[in-house]
Scaffold this active site. Structure first.
Site, PDB file in Angstrom:
ATOM      1  CD  GLN A  50      -2.936  -1.124   2.270  1.00  0.00           C
ATOM      2  OE1 GLN A  50      -2.617  -1.713   3.285  1.00  0.00           O
ATOM      3  NE2 GLN A  50      -4.091  -0.479   2.175  1.00  0.00           N
ATOM      4  CG  ASP A  83       3.215  -0.190 -10.906  1.00  0.00           C
ATOM      5  OD1 ASP A  83       2.879  -1.239 -10.321  1.00  0.00           O
ATOM      6  OD2 ASP A  83       3.172  -0.050 -12.148  1.00  0.00           O
ATOM      7  CG  ASN A 197      -3.165  -7.230   8.240  1.00  0.00           C
ATOM      8  OD1 ASN A 197      -3.351  -6.671   9.320  1.00  0.00           O
ATOM      9  ND2 ASN A 197      -3.907  -6.969   7.176  1.00  0.00           N
ATOM     10  CD  GLU A 198      -7.587  -6.661   8.326  1.00  0.00           C
ATOM     11  OE1 GLU A 198      -8.019  -6.718   7.170  1.00  0.00           O
ATOM     12  OE2 GLU A 198      -7.765  -5.678   9.066  1.00  0.00           O
ATOM     13  CG  ASN A 338      -6.084  -5.372  12.285  1.00  0.00           C
ATOM     14  OD1 ASN A 338      -5.300  -5.185  13.225  1.00  0.00           O
ATOM     15  ND2 ASN A 338      -5.689  -5.558  11.057  1.00  0.00           N
ATOM     16  CE1 TYR A 340      -9.755   0.570   9.724  1.00  0.00           C
ATOM     17  CE2 TYR A 340      -9.572  -1.816   9.837  1.00  0.00           C
ATOM     18  CZ  TYR A 340      -8.998  -0.579   9.624  1.00  0.00           C
ATOM     19  OH  TYR A 340      -7.665  -0.486   9.296  1.00  0.00           O
ATOM     20  CD  GLU A 404      -4.967  -2.796   9.711  1.00  0.00           C
ATOM     21  OE1 GLU A 404      -6.088  -2.604   9.185  1.00  0.00           O
ATOM     22  OE2 GLU A 404      -4.074  -3.479   9.191  1.00  0.00           O
TER      23      GLU A 404
END
Ligand SMILES: *[C@@H]1O[C@H](CO)[C@@H](O)[C@H](O)[C@H]1NC(C)=O
Ligand SMILES: *[C@@H]1O[C@H](CO)[C@@H](O)[C@H](O)[C@H]1NC(C)=O
Ligand SMILES: *[C@@H]1O[C@H](CO)[C@@H](O)[C@H](O)[C@H]1NC(C)=O
Length: 506
Positions: A50, A83, A197-198, A338, A340, A404
């Protein structure tokens, strides 16, 4: 400070001197006045694909996100890719300077497997990739920032994907050997490790949701991918315990995500049972094995029952051997959470494939819950408090670090909705610590920087710091939430009425 780009510095000065239209962030909604305990750790999180860019530089191999975004750009909301992203491969010193200026105790980042071993196989390592993370880790340590390292944040090397990826059980051994490389090269300085992660989201990438590798293998692929990751996690945990821990003295866990489910009707026993079942399918799927050794009993029963009804010769949910159960049990040194969002549930079925049909629940949102640009991210801070209590009760009050939590918006610098989100979730955390005696020792905001948000490309923003992706220099600009978070870290409090920031009208 010398690492900040000019625009970031200018913005910073703007916030400091803005005298007109100062807005006192309301403190009256904060009932508690609680202060975070002295040792409480604050950090910020990112992930390699990311933010790094440098996708083919210095010997890096191709991973599944390089592959998917190049082959099928139309699958990404704005047809973009990682990229270049934030160009953190080149600008990591600037990122560390931001973390330092925020006074963060730790920085959570992930290592790109194909930078370390281009094909994923460890007989051919990439010294320049290894050197990059040495530079990053050294820079953090030189700035008194603890590195918290994720080994796998969704970016398996394409060669290993071609061998089947996470639905192939052999991946647990490939992952173990990759982990051995990381412990060997970085374990002298890295003491906090997250294997996966997750893993639930990685599993969704094999079943329906469009993430790389973009496979649509329904729940068969979903459960197999989860199973391999759990076995892989346990192997890495024991590798560390047996061969590195005495010397390196670190801790290991895995970051587990999930919506928290609450009963639609809090008085209805059926809704209470449904919410509990939904939570076991969501969070218990990975948490139960690492704390108690096997899949949650309700998940075992319901998936077995459904598979039988469908006339399958075996359950779509794989079975652990006795030995595997023993090896899985107790493989989280801390609970890495994590989180949200929250939903209400009742028995039924949901049109959204994000909600596992095997668990038979339908979701609802309360009209009063604030929304965000991301349809899945509905704001329910009370859900975090209840989830922390659920974890406390379910897993015997383990030490928890939130790895997170964060908010999606359109990228505005005056990100008051993000401030409100983070503030209310920190408030929920304080409530859980002081009212419910939950053992929470840290909080990591997602994210330090705006970044490539998977299928949503650069359309949704999560950063405390804005990144201009249209400018080849990817300049960083501080947002209002950056100043807010900096103040929280400095004071360990939310209700500091001296905290002011620019008003939205300016
Ligand atoms: C996967 O699920 C879809 C939707 O229920 C169904 O149409 C398809 O046949 C399933 N694929 C397999 C291989 O079972
Ligand atoms: C972005 O969101 C903010 C806050 O909701 C709003 O004031 C602003 O108009 C939005 N900007 C754009 C370009 O949509
Ligand atoms: C803090 O939490 C308490 C208890 O849940 C709640 O009453 C209060 O409204 C919360 N404040 C904020 C800002 O979320």
């Amino acid at each position: 400070m010398q690492y900040f780009s000019t625009s970031a510095l200018k913005q910073f000065e703007m916030f400091k001197i803005a005298a007109v239209g100062l807005l006192i962030i309301s403190s009256n909604i904060l009932s508690s006045g609680y202060k975070f305990p002295d040792g409480f750790m604050f950090g910020a999180s990112t992930a390699a694909y990311q933010i790094e860019g440098g996708w083919n530089e210095d010997g890096k191999g191709v991973n599944i996100w390089d592959h998917l975004t190049h082959l099928r750009p139309e699958l990404i909301r704005d047809h973009s890719n990682g990229d270049v992203a934030c160009d953190s491969y080149h600008k990591y010193k600037e990122d560390v300077a931001l973390a330092k200026d925020l006074n963060l105790q730790f920085y959570r980042f992930s290592i790109s497997w194909s930078r370390i071993a281009p094909s994923g196989e460890v007989h051919k390592l990439n010294p320049e990739g290894i050197a990059y993370y040495n530079r990053l880790i050294d820079e953090l340590i030189a700035n008194d920032i603890v590195p918290l390292v994720t080994m796998y944040h969704w970016d398996i090397p394409q060669y290993l994907q071609d061998l089947g990826g996470w639905v192939n059980p052999i991946m647990s051994d490939y992952f173990k050997e990759y982990a051995r490389v990381l412990f060997s090269y970085y374990g002298d300085r890295v003491k906090w490790w997250i294997t996966f992660n997750e893993p639930m989201e990685t599993s969704k990438a094999y079943s329906f949701n469009g993430y790389a590798p973009y496979l649509h293998l329904n729940n068969t692929g979903y459960y197999l991918a989860g199973h391999t990751q759990l076995i892989a996690h346990s192997k890495v945990y024991h590798l560390y315990n047996d061969e590195f821990k005495d010397k390196q003295q670190g801790k290991i866990s895995l970051s587990l995500n999930g919506v928290f489910f609450i009963p639609k009707d809090e008085q209805s026993q059926d809704d209470i049972n449904t919410a509990e079942r939904a939570n076991q399918f969501e969070r218990g799927w990975f948490s139960h094995p690492v704390y108690k050794g096997d899949y949650p009993p309700v998940m075992r029963q319901w998936v077995d029952k459904k598979s039988k009804k469908e006339g399958r010769p075996w359950s779509t949910l794989p079975t652990f051997t006795k030995k595997e159960i023993e090896l899985l049990k107790g493989t989280a040194d801390f609970y890495a959470l994590n989180h949200y969002s929250t939903r209400m549930v009742t028995h039924g079925s949901d049109p959204n494939p994000n909600y596992n049909p095997d668990a038979e629940y339908a979701t609802f949102v309360d009209k009063s819950w604030p929304t965000s640009v991301a349809s899945w991210l509905i704001v329910v801070p009370e859900g975090l408090k209840r989830l922390l209590v659920w974890i406390k009760n379910e897993y015997d009050n383990p030490p928890v670090i939130i790895t997170e939590n964060g908010f999606a918006d359109n990228g505005t610098l005056n990100d008051f909705e993000r401030i409100s989100y983070v503030k209310s979730h920190l408030n929920a955390t304080l409530q859980a610590i002081f009212e419910d005696k939950c053992n929470v020792f840290g909080y990591t905001v997602w994210s330090l920087l705006d970044n490539f948000e998977w299928m949503d490309g650069y359309a949704y923003h999560f950063g405390l710091v804005h990144v201009d992706f249209n400018n080849p220099l990817t300049p960083r600009t501080l947002k209002a939430s950056y100043q807010f978070f900096k103040n929280v870290v400095a004071t360990h409090r939310l209700d500091d009425s001296s905290f002011t920031t620019q008003s939205p009208e300016l």
